[in-house]
Design a protein around this motif. Sequence first.
Motif, PDB file in Angstrom:
ATOM      1  N   PRO A 315       0.880  -1.274   0.205  1.00  0.00           N
ATOM      2  CA  PRO A 315      -0.148  -0.064   0.019  1.00  0.00           C
ATOM      3  C   PRO A 315       1.075   1.409  -0.250  1.00  0.00           C
ATOM      4  CG  PRO A 315      -0.838  -1.875   1.392  1.00  0.00           C
ATOM      5  CD  PRO A 315       0.381  -2.141   0.947  1.00  0.00           C
ATOM      6  N   LYS A 316       0.275   2.290  -0.942  1.00  0.00           N
ATOM      7  CA  LYS A 316       0.933   3.325  -0.537  1.00  0.00           C
ATOM      8  C   LYS A 316       1.026   4.356   0.738  1.00  0.00           C
ATOM      9  CE  LYS A 316       2.019   3.054  -5.111  1.00  0.00           C
ATOM     10  NZ  LYS A 316       3.234   3.661  -5.306  1.00  0.00           N
ATOM     11  N   PHE A 317       2.246   5.061   1.224  1.00  0.00           N
ATOM     12  CA  PHE A 317       2.101   5.573   2.526  1.00  0.00           C
ATOM     13  C   PHE A 317       2.788   7.296   1.281  1.00  0.00           C
ATOM     14  CE2 PHE A 317       3.943   1.893   3.690  1.00  0.00           C
ATOM     15  CZ  PHE A 317       2.909   1.720   4.947  1.00  0.00           C
ATOM     16  N   ASP A 318       1.309   7.478   0.901  1.00  0.00           N
ATOM     17  CA  ASP A 318       1.583   8.616   0.246  1.00  0.00           C
ATOM     18  C   ASP A 318       1.931  10.392   0.830  1.00  0.00           C
ATOM     19  OD1 ASP A 318       0.684   8.476  -2.226  1.00  0.00           O
ATOM     20  OD2 ASP A 318      -1.388   8.566  -1.518  1.00  0.00           O
ATOM     21  N   ASN A 319       1.964  10.023   2.918  1.00  0.00           N
ATOM     22  CA  ASN A 319       1.788  11.139   3.104  1.00  0.00           C
ATOM     23  C   ASN A 319       3.676  11.561   4.194  1.00  0.00           C
ATOM     24  OD1 ASN A 319      -0.601  12.262   3.137  1.00  0.00           O
ATOM     25  ND2 ASN A 319      -1.612  10.983   4.485  1.00  0.00           N
ATOM     26  N   LEU A 320       4.474   9.830   4.067  1.00  0.00           N
ATOM     27  CA  LEU A 320       5.255   9.711   5.213  1.00  0.00           C
ATOM     28  C   LEU A 320       6.250  10.479   3.762  1.00  0.00           C
ATOM     29  CD1 LEU A 320       6.454   7.824   6.427  1.00  0.00           C
ATOM     30  CD2 LEU A 320       7.419   6.981   4.541  1.00  0.00           C
ATOM     31  N   PHE A 338       9.910  -1.164  -1.119  1.00  0.00           N
ATOM     32  CA  PHE A 338       9.588  -0.074  -0.869  1.00  0.00           C
ATOM     33  C   PHE A 338       9.692   1.237  -0.321  1.00  0.00           C
ATOM     34  CE2 PHE A 338       9.057   1.748   3.682  1.00  0.00           C
ATOM     35  CZ  PHE A 338       8.309   1.234   4.264  1.00  0.00           C
ATOM     36  N   LEU A 339      11.194   1.880  -0.776  1.00  0.00           N
ATOM     37  CA  LEU A 339      10.887   3.267  -1.221  1.00  0.00           C
ATOM     38  C   LEU A 339       9.849   3.412  -2.515  1.00  0.00           C
ATOM     39  CD1 LEU A 339      14.879   4.729  -1.287  1.00  0.00           C
ATOM     40  CD2 LEU A 339      12.551   4.774  -0.112  1.00  0.00           C
ATOM     41  N   GLU A 340       9.355   2.771  -3.146  1.00  0.00           N
ATOM     42  CA  GLU A 340       8.781   2.716  -4.325  1.00  0.00           C
ATOM     43  C   GLU A 340       7.227   3.086  -4.347  1.00  0.00           C
ATOM     44  OE1 GLU A 340       6.852   3.609  -7.571  1.00  0.00           O
ATOM     45  OE2 GLU A 340       8.861   3.563  -7.869  1.00  0.00           O
ATOM     46  N   SER A 341       6.852   2.740  -2.053  1.00  0.00           N
ATOM     47  CA  SER A 341       5.563   3.005  -1.760  1.00  0.00           C
ATOM     48  C   SER A 341       5.723   3.720  -1.239  1.00  0.00           C
ATOM     49  CB  SER A 341       5.490   1.884  -0.698  1.00  0.00           C
ATOM     50  OG  SER A 341       6.206   1.955   0.260  1.00  0.00           O
ATOM     51  N   CYS A 342       6.634   5.275  -1.572  1.00  0.00           N
ATOM     52  CA  CYS A 342       6.656   6.126  -0.213  1.00  0.00           C
ATOM     53  C   CYS A 342       6.893   7.327  -1.581  1.00  0.00           C
ATOM     54  CB  CYS A 342       7.969   6.729   0.144  1.00  0.00           C
ATOM     55  SG  CYS A 342       8.118   4.360   0.732  1.00  0.00           S
TER      56      CYS A 342
END
Length: 440
Positions: A315-320, A338-342
């Motif tokens: 899942p995306k961590f759009d606010n991170l 994992f960085l792709e999700s940030c």
Amino acid sequence: MNCDRISELPDSLLTQILSYLPTKDSVKTSVLSKRWEFLWLRVPVLDLKVSNFPEENYASFIDNFLEFNRNSRMRKFKLKYDEYTYDDDRLAGWVVTTVDRGIQHLDANGFETDMCVREFMPQNIYKSNTLVSLVLVTVGIENPEFVVSLPSLKKMHLEDVWYWDDPLVIEKVISGCPVLEDLVLIRAIDFCVLDDLRFLKVRSKSLKSFRLAFEYSMAGTYFSVEVDAPRLEYLNFNDNQSDMIVVKNLNSLSMIDIDTEFNVKFGGSPLEPEDLRKRDIIRDFLTGISCIRDMIISQRTLEVLYLYSKLGPIPKFDNLYRLQAAFSRSMFQLLLVFLESCPNLENLILDFAVSTEPEQDGLTYVPQCLLSTLECVEIRELIMGEETGKKLVSYFLKNSVVLQKLIVRFKDSSIATQDSDIFKELRTFTKRSRSCEVII
């Protein structure tokens, strides 16, 4: 002419000052003068370590102190036993006395004479109108037969506690703390203790900070954790045992420090394509914390998420905007996945560890955040001459479009000079961002 202005202060102010000292230091002021001889006895705080006393003398000291202050309200009672040193049952009696006198801060660090032997806390701690903070270590607590009411309690720390007859006692206690803000649960490693708290539920509408530590592994044993806290802002989750992890209503969560394997090793259920249950548990957990802005993640958690990424997208961590991650030379690809999700990450801190595992090849993939938002990278614990670390530095310099600062911290701080060979070498690396500053 010298003037003792401190001694001229009123007793109420002097006892207030002494209350910030451990009791052993407060007692020492009695030798200063007649003015100070008995002043320490009026301090509404008792803060003792049993090791500060000759054998058994501590008990008579506490009894005499409480007797002298029998008509005053205690503000703080803190007693720490030395493990395996004293064996008596007076702690519970002292707790009864201090709670009945309107204690605000209770810190009882008990003793353990044998496995599963704890002194149980009195049940009047569940009915205190004045308790603001409660710290219990190596003691037992029983399930009260009445409704818990702790209307002033804001901080609770339970460590190595034996929940004698009901694993739901924690849920019951939390439900009676309407203003609880800070909760720490460090779960015990004794076999008898573990069996009593298989299902941990933390449900609170006021909780802002929660730390759970539960690392001990019992292969094949089932444990579960559920966190439902709509005002929670900080979560420190160090749990290597629970198979089921459920989070709900964490819309206020801003920071997480996570170290878990979701029990996919050491006898837990494996993370395989056919294991839909485990996949769903991890997915729902990540979705439940996806609003965070700041994350600290362990190497073992990254490893599990890499396995998960082969079964479904993270899942995306759009606010991170800030990420601190621990990883080794063999985990470059894991980190990039994992960085792709940030996608909006701005600050990245990497705690680098050299391992004997083979280095992964083909660092050609570039996550979105390097192309658009990543402004600062800090790489820690590099070793002089370690080629993998140099490749890591080169990768971020070559691929980060808006990078403003790259900080390199070596284990050997003596090489951190402008004239060092490593600094000269790093200056030759290609930088995609012309404004990027390399700092050693």
